[in-house]
Write a protein that holds these residues in place. Structure first.
Motif, short mmCIF file in Angstrom:
data_model
loop_
_atom_site.label_atom_id
_atom_site.label_comp_id
_atom_site.label_asym_id
_atom_site.label_seq_id
_atom_site.Cartn_x
_atom_site.Cartn_y
_atom_site.Cartn_z
N LEU A 74 80.63 11.28 -19.91
CA LEU A 74 80.72 9.94 -20.48
C LEU A 74 81.91 9.80 -21.43
O LEU A 74 81.81 9.20 -22.50
CB LEU A 74 79.41 9.58 -21.20
CG LEU A 74 78.18 9.49 -20.27
CD1 LEU A 74 76.91 9.37 -21.09
CD2 LEU A 74 78.32 8.32 -19.30
N LYS A 122 82.42 6.48 -18.76
CA LYS A 122 81.84 5.22 -19.23
C LYS A 122 82.29 4.06 -18.35
O LYS A 122 81.50 3.17 -18.01
CB LYS A 122 82.24 4.96 -20.67
CG LYS A 122 81.53 5.84 -21.69
CD LYS A 122 82.01 5.53 -23.09
CE LYS A 122 81.39 6.46 -24.11
NZ LYS A 122 81.92 6.22 -25.48
N LEU A 169 72.18 9.27 -16.90
CA LEU A 169 73.48 9.53 -17.52
C LEU A 169 73.42 10.92 -18.14
O LEU A 169 72.43 11.27 -18.80
CB LEU A 169 73.81 8.50 -18.59
CG LEU A 169 73.88 7.03 -18.18
CD1 LEU A 169 74.15 6.15 -19.41
CD2 LEU A 169 74.96 6.81 -17.13
N ASN A 186 75.54 13.85 -20.48
CA ASN A 186 76.65 14.28 -21.33
C ASN A 186 76.14 15.40 -22.20
O ASN A 186 74.98 15.38 -22.65
CB ASN A 186 77.17 13.13 -22.19
CG ASN A 186 78.62 13.33 -22.59
OD1 ASN A 186 79.51 13.31 -21.74
ND2 ASN A 186 78.87 13.52 -23.88
#
Length: 354
Positions: free
Chosen positions: A13, A18, A35, A37
Motif C-alpha cells: 500500500l 493505494k 488489503l 501491508n
C-alpha cells in the motif's frame, strides 16, 4: 465468462498500491476482499472501510481471491506471484516482475503451467501520450536514437521509500524497464548489447548500491539508446525529464510544462505536448515543413492511468486475452536492465541473447 465482480486482494500500500486499490474500489468489475501491508498506513477515505492485514500467506488462504495485485517491494514480487497463482488466482504485479531474470522466467512459466493471467504494471502502455509518441516515432522510420531519463529529487518520505527500494534494486532497474519497453516497441529490433555506469552518491545506501545510473543499449538494426535515472536529495531539477526519439527523418519529443517538478508523481507520466520535427531540407538548406505540436491537453493523470490499467486487467480476464507478447516483453525489458546493472558493477559491456 461471468460478469460477477472479480475478488481482488491487494498486497502493498505504497503510492502505486493505494492507487491500484482505488482503481479496484471505483470499478464495479472488482470487489476488494483484502488489503495487505507489513505496517499500518493511512488509507484514503474511499478505502477506509477495509482493514489492513500484515501477513500475505495467511490472508491469501483466508480470502481465496480471484486476482492478487502485488504492489510490494520488488524483492517479493516473484515469490508472491507464484504463491498466489498456486492458490488459484490470476496476477497483476507491479514492475519489475522480479529482481532476477531466473525468477521472472519462473513466474511466466508458472502462469503457463497453471493457465493463469499475468499482467505486469507497464503503465505507459495505457497512456495515450506515450502511445502517440510510439506511433509518431515509428512513422519516421529507423534506425533511431533514444534519449530518455527520469531523475527524482526526493526528500522526506519519498527519499525513505527510495532508500528502501535500493536495498535490492537500483533506479535503472526499477524504472528502466518502462523505457526499454518503449524503445523496443518503436524499433521492433532485438537489443544486442548494453553498457552501464553508476555512482553511489549517498552514505545512507548499502555499500554495493548506487543511486545514479546510466545505461546505453545497442539494437540489431543499428538503433542506440540511453536511459538515466537518479534518486535522492542531491539530484538536480534541471533536465530531469527527457523523452526524445531521433531518426534520419526527424524527431519526436515529449515537451514538459515549465514548472514541472521531479518529486510530483503525476510528472512521471504527464506531458504537455508532443513535438514532431521533420528533418527534410530544400536546395537552400531550409526546412521544408514546420514542426507539428500535438497537444496532450486533457490527458489522464496518475490515478486515471491506474484506472485504465486495471480496466485492462479486467478485460484480460473476462475476455481471455492472449498475454504471451505482454509477458515476453516484460521479461525481455527486465533482462536488458539487469544486464545494464551487471555492466555497472563489472565495468564491462554485456552481450544480450534475447
Amino acid at each position: 465468462m461471468s460478469d460477477k465482480p472479480i475478488r481482488v486482494l491487494v498486497a502493498g500500500l505504497g503510492n502505486m498500491g493505494k492507487s491500484h486499490a482505488l482503481a479496484y474500489e471505483a470499478n464495479p468489475g472488482f470487489e476488494i476482499v483484502g488489503l495487505i501491508n507489513r505496517s499500518p498506513v493511512e488509507l484514503p477515505k474511499e478505502l477506509a472501510r477495509h482493514t489492513i492485514q500484515p501477513d500475505f500467506a495467511q490472508t491469501l488462504i483466508e480470502t481465496k481471491p480471484d486476482l492478487v495485485s502485488i504492489c510490494t517491494y520488488s524483492d517479493s514480487h516473484a515469490e508472491y506471484a507464484v504463491m498466489a497463482m498456486e492458490a488459484g488466482a490470476d496476477i497483476f504485479v507491479e514492475k519489475p516482475l522480479a529482481t532476477t531474470l531466473e525468477d521472472a522466467q519462473s513466474v511466466v512459466e508458472t502462469a503457463h503451467k497453471l493457465g493463469r493471467k499475468l499482467v505486469v504494471g507497464y503503465i505507459l502502455r495505457h497512456h495515450p501520450s506515450w502511445t502517440t509518441l510510439i506511433e509518431q516515432s515509428r512513422k519516421l522510420g529507423g534506425p533511431y536514437v533514444f534519449r530518455m531519463n527520469l531523475n527524482q529529487q526526493s526528500s522526506g518520505a519519498t527519499w525513505q521509500t527510495h532508500k528502501q527500494l535500493m536495498q535490492t534494486t537500483s533506479p535503472i532497474v526499477d524504472c528502466g524497464v518502462h523505457y526499454i519497453d518503449v524503445m523496443c516497441q518503436i524499433t521492433d529490433a532485438r537489443p544486442v548489447e548494453v553498457r552501464g555506469m553508476g555512482v553511489r552518491l549517498s552514505d545512507e545506501l548499502p555499500d554495493d548500491m548506487y543511486n545514479y545510473g546510466h545505461l546505453q543499449v545497442l539494437f540489431e538494426d543499428g538503433s542506440v539508446g540511453w536511459y538515466e535515472a537518479g534518486w535522492g536529495p542531491m539530484m538536480s531539477e534541471t533536465a530531469f525529464f527527457v523523452k526524445d526519439v531521433v531518426s534520419k527523418n526527424g524527431s519526436v519529443s515529449i515537451v514538459m510544462e515549465g514548472e514541472a517538478r521531479s518529486d510530483d508523481i503525476d510528472m512521471h507520466t504527464r506531458t504537455s505536448a508532443i513535438r514532431v520535427h521533420y528533418g527534410d531540407i530544400d536546395a537552400n538548406g531550409k526546412f521544408t515543413r514546420q514542426d507539428d505540436v500535438l497537444s496532450m491537453e486533457g490527458e489522464p493523470g496518475h490515478q486515471a492511468l491506474c484506472d485504465r490499467e486495471q480496466a485492462f486487467v479486467l478485460k484480460a480476464i473476462r475476455e481471455d486475452l492472449d498475454l504471451e507478447d505482454h509477458m515476453n516483453a516484460a521479461v525481455n525489458s527486465l533482462a536488458v536492465v539487469l544486464a545494464a546493472d551487471q555492466a555497472v558493477r563489472t565495468g564491462k559491456a554485456q552481450k544480450l541473447d534475447l
